[in-house]
Write an enzyme that holds these catalytic residues in place. Structure first.
Site, short mmCIF file in Angstrom:
data_model
loop_
_atom_site.label_atom_id
_atom_site.label_comp_id
_atom_site.label_asym_id
_atom_site.label_seq_id
_atom_site.Cartn_x
_atom_site.Cartn_y
_atom_site.Cartn_z
N SER A 62 0.78 -1.24 -0.08
CA SER A 62 -0.16 0.06 0.20
C SER A 62 0.90 1.36 -0.09
CB SER A 62 -1.03 0.17 1.23
OG SER A 62 -1.97 0.91 1.00
N ASP A 274 -1.96 1.24 -3.52
CA ASP A 274 -2.90 0.17 -3.91
C ASP A 274 -4.14 0.37 -4.36
OD1 ASP A 274 -3.16 0.22 -1.23
OD2 ASP A 274 -3.43 -1.76 -0.87
N GLU A 366 -11.24 6.98 7.42
CA GLU A 366 -10.12 7.22 8.13
C GLU A 366 -9.65 8.82 7.81
OE1 GLU A 366 -7.82 3.79 9.94
OE2 GLU A 366 -7.86 3.84 7.59
N ALA A 367 -9.26 9.62 8.49
CA ALA A 367 -8.36 10.95 7.81
C ALA A 367 -7.63 10.86 6.64
CB ALA A 367 -7.85 11.64 9.23
N ASN A 368 -7.24 9.46 6.72
CA ASN A 368 -6.02 9.56 5.69
C ASN A 368 -6.75 8.94 4.38
OD1 ASN A 368 -6.79 6.65 5.69
ND2 ASN A 368 -5.07 6.00 7.02
N ARG A 494 0.01 6.35 19.24
CA ARG A 494 -0.25 4.90 19.10
C ARG A 494 1.14 4.43 18.16
NH1 ARG A 494 -1.87 4.13 13.87
NH2 ARG A 494 -2.64 2.29 14.34
N PRO A 495 1.07 2.84 18.63
CA PRO A 495 2.05 2.28 17.66
C PRO A 495 1.40 1.91 16.18
CG PRO A 495 1.13 0.70 19.14
CD PRO A 495 0.62 2.19 19.65
N THR A 498 1.57 -0.81 10.44
CA THR A 498 2.12 -1.14 9.22
C THR A 498 3.80 -0.61 9.01
OG1 THR A 498 1.63 1.09 8.36
CG2 THR A 498 -0.06 -0.81 8.18
C1 G16 Z 1 -3.39 0.63 6.38
C2 G16 Z 1 -4.80 0.23 7.18
C3 G16 Z 1 -5.46 1.69 7.42
C4 G16 Z 1 -4.43 2.24 8.21
C5 G16 Z 1 -3.10 2.52 7.78
C6 G16 Z 1 -2.08 3.10 8.66
O1 G16 Z 1 -3.75 1.34 5.17
O2 G16 Z 1 -5.69 -0.29 6.08
O3 G16 Z 1 -6.86 1.43 8.09
O4 G16 Z 1 -5.00 3.65 8.57
O5 G16 Z 1 -2.71 1.32 7.26
O6 G16 Z 1 -2.16 2.30 9.91
P1 G16 Z 1 -0.95 2.36 10.77
O7 G16 Z 1 -1.13 3.73 11.60
O8 G16 Z 1 -1.09 1.27 11.85
O9 G16 Z 1 0.35 2.14 10.29
P2 G16 Z 1 -2.82 0.86 3.73
O10 G16 Z 1 -3.60 2.08 2.90
O11 G16 Z 1 -1.52 1.19 4.04
O12 G16 Z 1 -3.15 -0.31 3.75
#
Ligand code: G16
Length: 538
Positions: A62, A274, A366-368, A494-495, A498
């Site tokens: 992603s 993605d 999500e805000a992102n 938060r941890p 990804t």
């Molecule tokens: C994934 C998740 C999203 C999340 C993002 C960041 O997105 O599907 O729901 O907001 O990771 O997550 P984190 O803050 O835990 O790193 P994507 O688009 O990278 O698959």
């Protein structure tokens, strides 16, 4: 058993390597993932036998950099893998080579899986250079059990096809062409309700993040019958995936992608690698950048749907689901002005999706920029009845028909940059609204996101939908006293699930305050949670 041993020896696990199933599957440097892919191929096969349905495996990292890769598993209804099976995924991923057959057997026994059943697995991949070899490893894991390799697809396209397959075509045809036809027809139908639009109004700049979304937009364009005029940037012909472009870069850096020429006022959007996230933006005549993120998207969509429900006289409840990252102004606007129900969940679309399912219409973002809209079966039926009711008046009928096309333009399985883009474009067209008018619905509180590298991010534990830290000791107290120094301030940590970092979010009345607060909270994380590197601007 012998087959597992023989095949897995071709995809050996580096001894001692331990990986965790994260926010959206496994994600790390591509070099460490061959065995994970093989094992997730096996797990998907087991899940398919257990559910007697088609399961999806998407090879993608992603928004992460090109050198990373990852894997997301797709459950029968096109949603993310059920949390109960995330533990099996972690167990299989981390079993040492000579213990793998036993770990597989344990899953079979615990879930009482009948191994004589058929399995069907759909495999997809993004455009990363490591994706062909890694998706081959998945296929090896699925091996002779009847997998279907779709090759290059966006993550949401794979989710969509899994659901189509499992509903035997009721949701649509399980092909990429079928996906284009369904969503584009609905878009064309919706925009028939827009008064004559000029070419300028139909024009949209799309940043494809040098990823799969760019290829797919090109493939889809002709289905739109010139109803949208797309200028595609970062189409993968030269730049690097997600590098200085894409939805994550634009959202976090709060600026346009590096290689894109934007005229003042022009409507632009960015996908991620993605194509499951989208954010919009424009620059004004003073050169100031305006971001319309997932919160603004949720507001636009829920306003549109609420208006249509009122016009149609339909009594259906509608809620917006957000996470802690939602801008405080968006939450206030939705609750106080829009008067819709607002819910907050942990980060990760799987959490938002399940909360949204509790309502007749659940808008989650999500805000992102990761999000979609869910319509309950009852809601779809009520809308259909009204659309077909010969006795309903013109206003009601028009609203019901618009709602019907809205249901069809959306990919309800998961957040989808392409179908979200079509919905947003259609709403702006139908309401005769400019991107500036949309932006003016409310004003975001200035905010800042930072990352901190710590030795083990698992020392941070959170509660209250990740809005408060319960460990390490003293961290939440430190955050609370820092927040008190600023007006309209809020901050949390938060941890990441990804990336190997701790994320820090802060918002406040002014940009200077938000920046200062994010920085100070990052220092507290560094001090109290085993910091290795000082705050990094992502
Ligand atoms: C994934 C998740 C999203 C999340 C993002 C960041 O997105 O599907 O729901 O907001 O990771 O997550 P984190 O803050 O835990 O790193 P994507 O688009 O990278 O698959």
């Amino acid at each position: 058993q012998d087959e597992v041993l023989k095949q897995s020896a071709l995809h050996p696990k580096p001894a001692g390597l331990c990986l965790q199933y994260g926010t959206a599957g496994f994600r790390t440097n591509a070099k460490q993932l061959d065995h994970i892919m093989f094992r997730m191929g096996m797990l998907a096969t087991l899940r398919s036998k257990k559910t007697q349905a088609t399961i999806g495996v998407m090879v993608t990292a992603s928004h992460n950099p090109e050198e990373d890769n990852g894997v997301k598993l797709v459950d029968p209804m096109g949603e993310m893998l059920t949390p109960a099976w995330e533990d099996y995924a972690t167990q299989l991923a981390n079993a040492e080579q000579d213990d793998l057959a036993r770990a597989v057997k344990e899953v079979i026994q615990k879930e009482a899986i009948d191994m004589s059943r058929e399995a069907n697995v759909f495999v997809g991949k993004d455009t990363r250079s490591s994706s062909p070899a890694l998706s081959q490893a998945v296929i090896d894991g699925v091996s002779a059990l009847g997998g279907h390799n779709y090759g290059l697809v966006t993550t949401p396209q794979l989710h969509y096809m899994v659901w189509c397959q499992n509903t035997k075509g009721k949701y649509g045809e399980a092909t990429v062409e079928g996906y284009y036809r369904k969503h584009c027809q609905a878009y064309v139908q919706l925009t028939k309700n827009a008064s004559n639009r000029t070419d300028d109004q139909k024009h949209l700049c799309v940043d494809g993040a040098n990823g799969i979304g760019a290829l797919k937009v090109r493939e889809m364009e002709h289905h739109l019958q010139k109803g949208l005029q797309i200028s595609l940037f970062n189409d993968g012909s030269k730049g690097k995936l997600n590098h200085q472009c894409g939805a994550d870069f634009v959202k976090v850096q709060q600026k346009p992608p590096a290689d894109i020429e934007i005229n003042p006022g022009e409507r632009c959007c960015s996908f991620d690698g993605d194509a499951d996230r989208i954010v919009y933006y424009y620059t004004d005549s003073d050169g100031r950048f305006h971001l319309l993120d997932g919160d603004k998207i949720a507001t636009l969509i829920s306003t549109f749907l609420k208006e249509l429900l009122t016009q149609a006289g339909l009594d259906l409840n509608i809620a917006v689901v957000q996470t802690a990252y939602a801008n405080g102004s968006s939450t206030l606007y939705l609750e106080n002005t829009m008067k819709v129900i607002v819910k907050c969940t942990k980060t990760g679309v799987k959490h938002l999706h399940h909360e949204a399912q509790k309502f007749d219409i659940g808008v989650y973002f999500e805000a992102n920029g990761h999000g979609t809209v869910l319509f309950s079966q009852a809601a779809v039926e009520k809308i259909q009845q009204l659309a077909e009711d010969a006795n309903s008046d013109d206003t009601k009928k028009r609203a019901a028909l618009l709602l019907q096309s809205t249901v069809n333009v959306i990919n309800q399985t998961v957040g989808d940059a392409i179908s979200d883009m079509l919905l947003i474009e259609a709403i702006l067209a139908v309401r005769g609204m400019t991107v500036q008018q949309w932006d003016a619905m409310y004003t975001d509180l200035p905010n800042r996101q930072l990352k901190v590298k710590v030795s083990d991010r698992r020392v941070i534990d959170t509660t209250d939908a990740e809005r408060r830290a319960v460990s390490p000791a003293g961290l939440q107290d430190a955050i609370d006293s820092l927040v008190k120094k600023y007006r309209q301030a809020r901050s949390f940590v938060r941890p990441s699930g990804t990336e190997d970092v701790v994320r820090v979010y802060a918002e406040a009345e002014t940009q200077e305050s938000a920046d200062a607060l994010a920085h100070e909270v990052s220092l507290a994380v560094y001090r109290l949670a085993g910091g290795l590197r000082l705050p990094i601007c992502p």
